[in-house]
Design an enzyme around this catalytic site. Structure first.
Site, mmCIF file in Angstrom:
data_model
loop_
_atom_site.group_PDB
_atom_site.id
_atom_site.type_symbol
_atom_site.label_atom_id
_atom_site.label_comp_id
_atom_site.label_asym_id
_atom_site.label_seq_id
_atom_site.Cartn_x
_atom_site.Cartn_y
_atom_site.Cartn_z
ATOM 1 N N SER A 296 44.656 32.850 41.286
ATOM 2 C CA SER A 296 43.688 32.384 42.297
ATOM 3 C C SER A 296 44.178 31.046 42.831
ATOM 4 C CB SER A 296 42.311 32.213 41.646
ATOM 5 O OG SER A 296 41.414 31.569 42.539
ATOM 6 N N TYR B 262 36.956 29.248 34.571
ATOM 7 C CA TYR B 262 37.720 30.134 35.472
ATOM 8 C C TYR B 262 38.992 29.437 35.941
ATOM 9 C CZ TYR B 262 38.423 33.359 39.455
ATOM 10 O OH TYR B 262 38.937 34.270 40.353
HETATM 11 N N1 NAD Z 1 37.097 37.826 45.122
HETATM 12 C C1 NAD Z 1 37.656 36.639 45.243
HETATM 13 O O1 NAD Z 1 37.231 35.812 46.066
HETATM 14 C C2 NAD Z 1 38.869 36.284 44.411
HETATM 15 C C3 NAD Z 1 39.596 35.132 44.759
HETATM 16 C C4 NAD Z 1 40.719 34.792 44.013
HETATM 17 C C5 NAD Z 1 41.085 35.572 42.937
HETATM 18 N N2 NAD Z 1 40.354 36.668 42.609
HETATM 19 C C6 NAD Z 1 40.805 37.456 41.472
HETATM 20 O O2 NAD Z 1 41.076 38.765 41.904
HETATM 21 C C7 NAD Z 1 40.864 39.688 40.836
HETATM 22 C C8 NAD Z 1 39.906 40.772 41.273
HETATM 23 O O3 NAD Z 1 38.702 40.162 41.685
HETATM 24 P P1 NAD Z 1 37.561 40.947 42.476
HETATM 25 O O4 NAD Z 1 36.952 39.960 43.386
HETATM 26 O O5 NAD Z 1 38.097 42.225 42.997
HETATM 27 O O6 NAD Z 1 36.545 41.192 41.252
HETATM 28 P P2 NAD Z 1 35.396 42.301 41.052
HETATM 29 O O7 NAD Z 1 34.454 41.713 40.067
HETATM 30 O O8 NAD Z 1 34.856 42.720 42.359
HETATM 31 O O9 NAD Z 1 36.195 43.506 40.368
HETATM 32 C C9 NAD Z 1 36.760 43.308 39.095
HETATM 33 C C10 NAD Z 1 36.956 44.632 38.402
HETATM 34 O O10 NAD Z 1 37.509 44.357 37.113
HETATM 35 C C11 NAD Z 1 36.783 45.085 36.117
HETATM 36 N N3 NAD Z 1 36.852 44.335 34.849
HETATM 37 C C12 NAD Z 1 36.312 43.124 34.593
HETATM 38 N N4 NAD Z 1 36.556 42.781 33.337
HETATM 39 C C13 NAD Z 1 37.271 43.802 32.774
HETATM 40 C C14 NAD Z 1 37.821 44.020 31.482
HETATM 41 N N5 NAD Z 1 37.654 43.137 30.478
HETATM 42 N N6 NAD Z 1 38.520 45.139 31.276
HETATM 43 C C15 NAD Z 1 38.687 46.054 32.265
HETATM 44 N N7 NAD Z 1 38.169 45.912 33.497
HETATM 45 C C16 NAD Z 1 37.464 44.790 33.746
HETATM 46 C C17 NAD Z 1 35.372 45.202 36.676
HETATM 47 O O11 NAD Z 1 34.659 46.287 36.098
HETATM 48 C C18 NAD Z 1 35.648 45.402 38.161
HETATM 49 O O12 NAD Z 1 35.839 46.772 38.471
HETATM 50 C C19 NAD Z 1 40.369 38.842 39.663
HETATM 51 O O13 NAD Z 1 41.456 38.479 38.854
HETATM 52 C C20 NAD Z 1 39.793 37.621 40.361
HETATM 53 O O14 NAD Z 1 39.739 36.506 39.498
HETATM 54 C C21 NAD Z 1 39.252 37.043 43.325
#
Ligand code: NAD
Length: 255
Positions: free
Chosen positions: A141, A154
Protein backbone atom coordinates in the site's frame (compact mmCIF):
# COMPACT_ATOMS: atom_id res chain seq x y z
CA UNK A 1 -2.17 -13.88 -23.66
CA UNK A 2 0.56 -12.65 -21.37
CA UNK A 3 0.29 -15.55 -18.87
CA UNK A 4 -0.36 -18.42 -21.24
CA UNK A 5 -0.05 -21.78 -19.44
CA UNK A 6 1.11 -20.24 -16.16
CA UNK A 7 -0.26 -21.49 -12.85
CA UNK A 8 -1.16 -18.68 -10.45
CA UNK A 9 -2.42 -18.40 -6.88
CA UNK A 10 -4.27 -15.24 -5.85
CA UNK A 11 -5.14 -14.87 -2.16
CA UNK A 12 -8.13 -12.84 -1.02
CA UNK A 13 -9.66 -13.28 -4.47
CA UNK A 14 -13.27 -13.45 -3.30
CA UNK A 15 -13.78 -9.75 -3.86
CA UNK A 16 -12.05 -6.43 -4.50
CA UNK A 17 -8.53 -6.24 -5.91
CA UNK A 18 -7.89 -9.98 -5.56
CA UNK A 19 -11.01 -10.79 -7.58
CA UNK A 20 -9.91 -8.36 -10.33
CA UNK A 21 -6.42 -9.89 -10.40
CA UNK A 22 -7.69 -13.48 -10.56
CA UNK A 23 -10.08 -12.55 -13.38
CA UNK A 24 -7.47 -10.66 -15.42
CA UNK A 25 -4.85 -13.40 -14.97
CA UNK A 26 -7.34 -16.02 -16.19
CA UNK A 27 -8.24 -13.84 -19.18
CA UNK A 28 -4.51 -13.73 -19.97
CA UNK A 29 -4.26 -17.52 -20.07
CA UNK A 30 -3.31 -18.44 -16.50
CA UNK A 31 -4.80 -21.31 -14.51
CA UNK A 32 -5.85 -19.56 -11.33
CA UNK A 33 -6.28 -20.90 -7.82
CA UNK A 34 -8.74 -18.51 -6.21
CA UNK A 35 -8.01 -18.44 -2.47
CA UNK A 36 -10.16 -16.88 0.24
CA UNK A 37 -11.32 -17.55 3.79
CA UNK A 38 -14.80 -16.62 2.69
CA UNK A 39 -15.96 -19.82 0.97
CA UNK A 40 -19.00 -18.25 -0.65
CA UNK A 41 -17.31 -15.30 -2.34
CA UNK A 42 -14.19 -17.30 -3.22
CA UNK A 43 -16.21 -20.03 -4.88
CA UNK A 44 -18.29 -17.37 -6.69
CA UNK A 45 -15.15 -15.75 -8.15
CA UNK A 46 -13.88 -19.12 -9.40
CA UNK A 47 -17.32 -19.95 -10.85
CA UNK A 48 -17.53 -16.60 -12.67
CA UNK A 49 -14.10 -17.13 -14.23
CA UNK A 50 -15.10 -20.64 -15.35
CA UNK A 51 -18.40 -19.34 -16.73
CA UNK A 52 -16.46 -16.86 -18.86
CA UNK A 53 -14.58 -19.81 -20.39
CA UNK A 54 -11.32 -19.59 -18.42
CA UNK A 55 -9.62 -21.91 -15.94
CA UNK A 56 -9.94 -21.48 -12.18
CA UNK A 57 -10.51 -23.43 -8.98
CA UNK A 58 -11.42 -22.31 -5.49
CA UNK A 59 -9.29 -23.23 -2.50
CA UNK A 60 -10.19 -22.32 1.08
CA UNK A 61 -7.32 -20.95 3.17
CA UNK A 62 -6.81 -18.50 5.99
CA UNK A 63 -3.46 -17.00 4.99
CA UNK A 64 -2.45 -16.57 8.64
CA UNK A 65 -2.42 -20.36 9.18
CA UNK A 66 0.72 -22.16 8.07
CA UNK A 67 -0.92 -25.53 7.46
CA UNK A 68 -3.60 -24.00 5.26
CA UNK A 69 -1.10 -21.97 3.25
CA UNK A 70 1.07 -25.05 2.73
CA UNK A 71 -2.04 -26.92 1.55
CA UNK A 72 -2.88 -24.00 -0.78
CA UNK A 73 0.49 -24.26 -2.54
CA UNK A 74 0.02 -28.03 -2.69
CA UNK A 75 -3.45 -27.62 -4.21
CA UNK A 76 -2.11 -25.57 -7.13
CA UNK A 77 0.67 -28.07 -7.82
CA UNK A 78 -1.75 -30.98 -7.33
CA UNK A 79 -4.22 -29.51 -9.84
CA UNK A 80 -1.87 -28.26 -12.53
CA UNK A 81 1.57 -29.77 -11.81
CA UNK A 82 3.48 -26.55 -11.14
CA UNK A 83 3.36 -23.09 -9.58
CA UNK A 84 4.57 -20.01 -11.45
CA UNK A 85 2.87 -17.01 -9.83
CA UNK A 86 1.71 -16.06 -6.34
CA UNK A 87 -0.17 -12.86 -5.52
CA UNK A 88 -0.24 -12.23 -1.77
CA UNK A 89 -3.27 -9.95 -1.71
CA UNK A 90 -5.43 -10.98 1.29
CA UNK A 91 -5.48 -8.44 4.09
CA UNK A 92 -7.67 -6.84 6.73
CA UNK A 93 -7.92 -3.29 8.01
CA UNK A 94 -8.19 -2.03 11.58
CA UNK A 95 -9.00 1.68 11.75
CA UNK A 96 -7.40 2.65 15.04
CA UNK A 97 -4.87 5.15 16.37
CA UNK A 98 -1.75 3.55 17.93
CA UNK A 99 -2.67 4.01 21.62
CA UNK A 100 -6.24 2.79 21.03
CA UNK A 101 -5.09 -0.35 19.17
CA UNK A 102 -5.45 -3.41 21.39
CA UNK A 103 -2.76 -6.06 21.52
CA UNK A 104 -5.27 -8.52 20.08
CA UNK A 105 -6.07 -6.22 17.13
CA UNK A 106 -2.36 -5.68 16.49
CA UNK A 107 -1.61 -9.42 16.55
CA UNK A 108 -4.61 -10.29 14.36
CA UNK A 109 -3.71 -7.71 11.72
CA UNK A 110 0.00 -8.63 11.62
CA UNK A 111 -0.87 -12.33 11.38
CA UNK A 112 -2.96 -11.79 8.23
CA UNK A 113 -1.29 -8.80 6.55
CA UNK A 114 2.38 -9.57 7.27
CA UNK A 115 2.68 -13.19 8.43
CA UNK A 116 0.28 -14.18 5.66
CA UNK A 117 2.70 -12.78 3.07
CA UNK A 118 5.63 -14.55 4.76
CA UNK A 119 3.75 -17.87 4.75
CA UNK A 120 2.69 -17.48 1.13
CA UNK A 121 6.30 -16.90 0.07
CA UNK A 122 7.59 -19.69 2.33
CA UNK A 123 5.45 -22.36 0.77
CA UNK A 124 5.33 -21.07 -2.82
CA UNK A 125 9.03 -20.41 -3.39
CA UNK A 126 10.23 -24.05 -3.16
CA UNK A 127 7.56 -25.06 -5.70
CA UNK A 128 8.61 -22.21 -8.01
CA UNK A 129 12.27 -23.17 -7.75
CA UNK A 130 11.36 -26.78 -8.58
CA UNK A 131 9.68 -25.48 -11.75
CA UNK A 132 12.64 -23.30 -12.76
CA UNK A 133 11.50 -19.94 -11.32
CA UNK A 134 8.47 -17.77 -10.74
CA UNK A 135 7.05 -14.39 -9.84
CA UNK A 136 5.56 -13.20 -6.56
CA UNK A 137 3.50 -10.03 -6.31
CA UNK A 138 2.82 -8.72 -2.81
CA UNK A 139 0.02 -6.20 -2.48
CA UNK A 140 1.35 -3.58 -0.06
CA UNK A 141 0.00 0.00 0.00
CA UNK A 142 1.09 3.61 -0.16
CA UNK A 143 0.62 3.19 3.60
CA UNK A 144 3.75 1.03 3.60
CA UNK A 145 5.67 4.10 2.45
CA UNK A 146 4.00 6.88 4.43
CA UNK A 147 1.97 6.95 7.66
CA UNK A 148 -1.73 7.37 8.38
CA UNK A 149 -2.63 8.54 11.89
CA UNK A 150 -5.70 6.29 12.01
CA UNK A 151 -4.12 3.06 10.74
CA UNK A 152 -1.06 2.35 12.91
CA UNK A 153 -1.03 -1.48 12.73
CA UNK A 154 -1.94 -1.48 9.02
CA UNK A 155 0.90 0.92 8.14
CA UNK A 156 3.40 -1.14 10.13
CA UNK A 157 2.35 -4.35 8.37
CA UNK A 158 2.50 -2.80 4.88
CA UNK A 159 5.95 -1.34 5.55
CA UNK A 160 7.00 -4.83 6.59
CA UNK A 161 5.58 -6.30 3.37
CA UNK A 162 7.78 -3.95 1.31
CA UNK A 163 11.02 -4.82 3.09
CA UNK A 164 10.12 -8.54 3.22
CA UNK A 165 9.66 -8.27 -0.56
CA UNK A 166 13.18 -6.88 -0.95
CA UNK A 167 14.73 -9.52 1.34
CA UNK A 168 13.01 -12.36 -0.57
CA UNK A 169 14.03 -10.84 -3.91
CA UNK A 170 17.69 -10.88 -2.85
CA UNK A 171 17.57 -14.44 -1.50
CA UNK A 172 15.76 -16.14 -4.38
CA UNK A 173 16.72 -14.01 -7.41
CA UNK A 174 19.63 -16.34 -8.17
CA UNK A 175 17.10 -19.20 -8.51
CA UNK A 176 14.86 -17.29 -10.88
CA UNK A 177 12.17 -16.17 -8.46
CA UNK A 178 11.26 -12.47 -8.80
CA UNK A 179 9.51 -10.81 -5.85
CA UNK A 180 7.89 -7.38 -6.20
CA UNK A 181 5.32 -5.31 -4.34
CA UNK A 182 2.56 -2.96 -5.44
CA UNK A 183 1.68 0.13 -3.42
CA UNK A 184 -1.83 1.21 -4.40
CA UNK A 185 -3.50 4.37 -3.21
CA UNK A 186 -7.24 4.19 -2.44
CA UNK A 187 -9.01 1.58 -4.54
CA UNK A 188 -12.76 1.29 -5.00
CA UNK A 189 -13.31 -2.04 -3.19
CA UNK A 190 -15.52 -3.28 -0.34
CA UNK A 191 -12.61 -2.64 2.08
CA UNK A 192 -12.43 1.02 1.03
CA UNK A 193 -16.22 1.29 0.99
CA UNK A 194 -16.40 0.09 4.60
CA UNK A 195 -13.87 2.78 5.53
CA UNK A 196 -15.88 5.52 3.81
CA UNK A 197 -19.18 4.21 5.18
CA UNK A 198 -17.91 4.63 8.74
CA UNK A 199 -17.73 8.43 8.21
CA UNK A 200 -20.74 10.66 9.00
CA UNK A 201 -20.90 11.67 5.31
CA UNK A 202 -19.32 8.90 3.17
CA UNK A 203 -19.81 10.74 -0.15
CA UNK A 204 -18.18 13.91 1.19
CA UNK A 205 -15.22 11.91 2.53
CA UNK A 206 -14.78 10.13 -0.81
CA UNK A 207 -14.82 13.49 -2.59
CA UNK A 208 -12.27 14.92 -0.16
CA UNK A 209 -10.00 11.88 -0.58
CA UNK A 210 -10.31 11.99 -4.39
CA UNK A 211 -9.32 15.68 -4.39
CA UNK A 212 -5.89 14.73 -2.96
CA UNK A 213 -5.05 12.76 -6.11
CA UNK A 214 -3.41 14.33 -9.18
CA UNK A 215 -5.99 12.38 -11.22
CA UNK A 216 -8.82 13.59 -8.90
CA UNK A 217 -10.24 10.11 -8.37
CA UNK A 218 -9.44 6.84 -6.64
CA UNK A 219 -8.41 3.69 -8.52
CA UNK A 220 -10.51 0.86 -9.87
CA UNK A 221 -9.52 -2.70 -8.87
CA UNK A 222 -8.76 -3.43 -12.53
CA UNK A 223 -6.11 -0.69 -12.63
CA UNK A 224 -4.23 -2.40 -9.79
CA UNK A 225 -4.75 -5.77 -11.49
CA UNK A 226 -3.03 -4.42 -14.63
CA UNK A 227 0.04 -3.56 -12.52
CA UNK A 228 -0.05 -7.04 -10.96
CA UNK A 229 -0.24 -8.57 -14.45
CA UNK A 230 2.84 -6.59 -15.48
CA UNK A 231 4.82 -7.76 -12.43
CA UNK A 232 3.65 -11.38 -12.82
CA UNK A 233 4.46 -11.55 -16.53
CA UNK A 234 7.71 -11.63 -18.50
CA UNK A 235 7.15 -7.94 -19.37
CA UNK A 236 8.83 -7.17 -16.02
CA UNK A 237 11.58 -9.80 -16.40
CA UNK A 238 14.32 -7.49 -15.05
CA UNK A 239 12.32 -6.21 -12.08
CA UNK A 240 12.70 -7.68 -8.62
CA UNK A 241 12.61 -6.15 -5.14
CA UNK A 242 10.60 -3.19 -6.43
CA UNK A 243 7.72 -1.40 -4.71
CA UNK A 244 5.64 -0.20 -7.65
CA UNK A 245 3.53 2.81 -6.69
CA UNK A 246 0.08 2.86 -8.34
CA UNK A 247 -1.41 5.93 -6.71
CA UNK A 248 -2.74 8.42 -9.27
CA UNK A 249 -0.04 10.86 -8.18
CA UNK A 250 -1.03 10.87 -4.48
CA UNK A 251 2.52 10.61 -3.09
CA UNK A 252 4.00 13.02 -5.63
CA UNK A 253 2.95 15.97 -3.52
CA UNK A 254 4.37 17.25 -0.22
CA UNK A 255 1.88 20.07 0.46
N1 NAD B 1 -8.88 -0.85 -1.18
C1 NAD B 1 -7.88 -0.01 -1.00
O1 NAD B 1 -8.08 1.22 -0.97
C2 NAD B 1 -6.47 -0.53 -0.86
C3 NAD B 1 -5.41 0.39 -0.94
C4 NAD B 1 -4.11 -0.07 -0.83
C5 NAD B 1 -3.87 -1.41 -0.62
N2 NAD B 1 -4.91 -2.28 -0.53
C6 NAD B 1 -4.59 -3.68 -0.32
O2 NAD B 1 -5.11 -4.43 -1.39
C7 NAD B 1 -5.43 -5.75 -0.96
C8 NAD B 1 -6.87 -6.08 -1.28
O3 NAD B 1 -7.69 -5.11 -0.67
P1 NAD B 1 -9.24 -4.95 -1.01
O4 NAD B 1 -9.53 -3.51 -0.88
O5 NAD B 1 -9.55 -5.67 -2.27
O6 NAD B 1 -9.85 -5.71 0.27
P2 NAD B 1 -11.28 -6.42 0.48
O7 NAD B 1 -11.50 -6.42 1.95
O8 NAD B 1 -12.30 -5.78 -0.37
O9 NAD B 1 -11.00 -7.91 -0.01
C9 NAD B 1 -10.07 -8.70 0.70
C10 NAD B 1 -10.35 -10.16 0.46
O10 NAD B 1 -9.39 -10.90 1.22
C11 NAD B 1 -10.06 -11.92 1.97
N3 NAD B 1 -9.28 -12.20 3.19
C12 NAD B 1 -9.08 -11.35 4.22
N4 NAD B 1 -8.35 -11.95 5.16
C13 NAD B 1 -8.09 -13.22 4.70
C14 NAD B 1 -7.37 -14.32 5.24
N5 NAD B 1 -6.80 -14.28 6.46
N6 NAD B 1 -7.26 -15.42 4.49
C15 NAD B 1 -7.84 -15.50 3.27
N7 NAD B 1 -8.56 -14.50 2.73
C16 NAD B 1 -8.68 -13.36 3.44
C17 NAD B 1 -11.44 -11.36 2.24
O11 NAD B 1 -12.39 -12.39 2.51
C18 NAD B 1 -11.73 -10.61 0.95
O12 NAD B 1 -12.32 -11.47 -0.02
C19 NAD B 1 -5.10 -5.78 0.54
O13 NAD B 1 -3.79 -6.25 0.72
C20 NAD B 1 -5.19 -4.31 0.92
O14 NAD B 1 -4.46 -4.03 2.09
C21 NAD B 1 -6.21 -1.87 -0.64
Amino acid sequence: MRLNGRVAIVTGAGRGIGQAIATLFAEEGAKVLVVDWNRESGAATAAAIQAAGYEARFCYADVSRAMEVEAMAGAAVGAWGRLDILVNNAAIQVVRKLVETTEEEWDRLQSVNLKGVFLGCKYAIPEMIRGGGGAIVNIASVLGLVGDPELAAYCAAKGGVITLTKAAALTYGPQGVRVNAICPGDVDTPMAQEYFDAAPDPAALLQEVASKYALRRISSPREVAEAALFLASDASSFMTGAALVVDGGLLSKCY
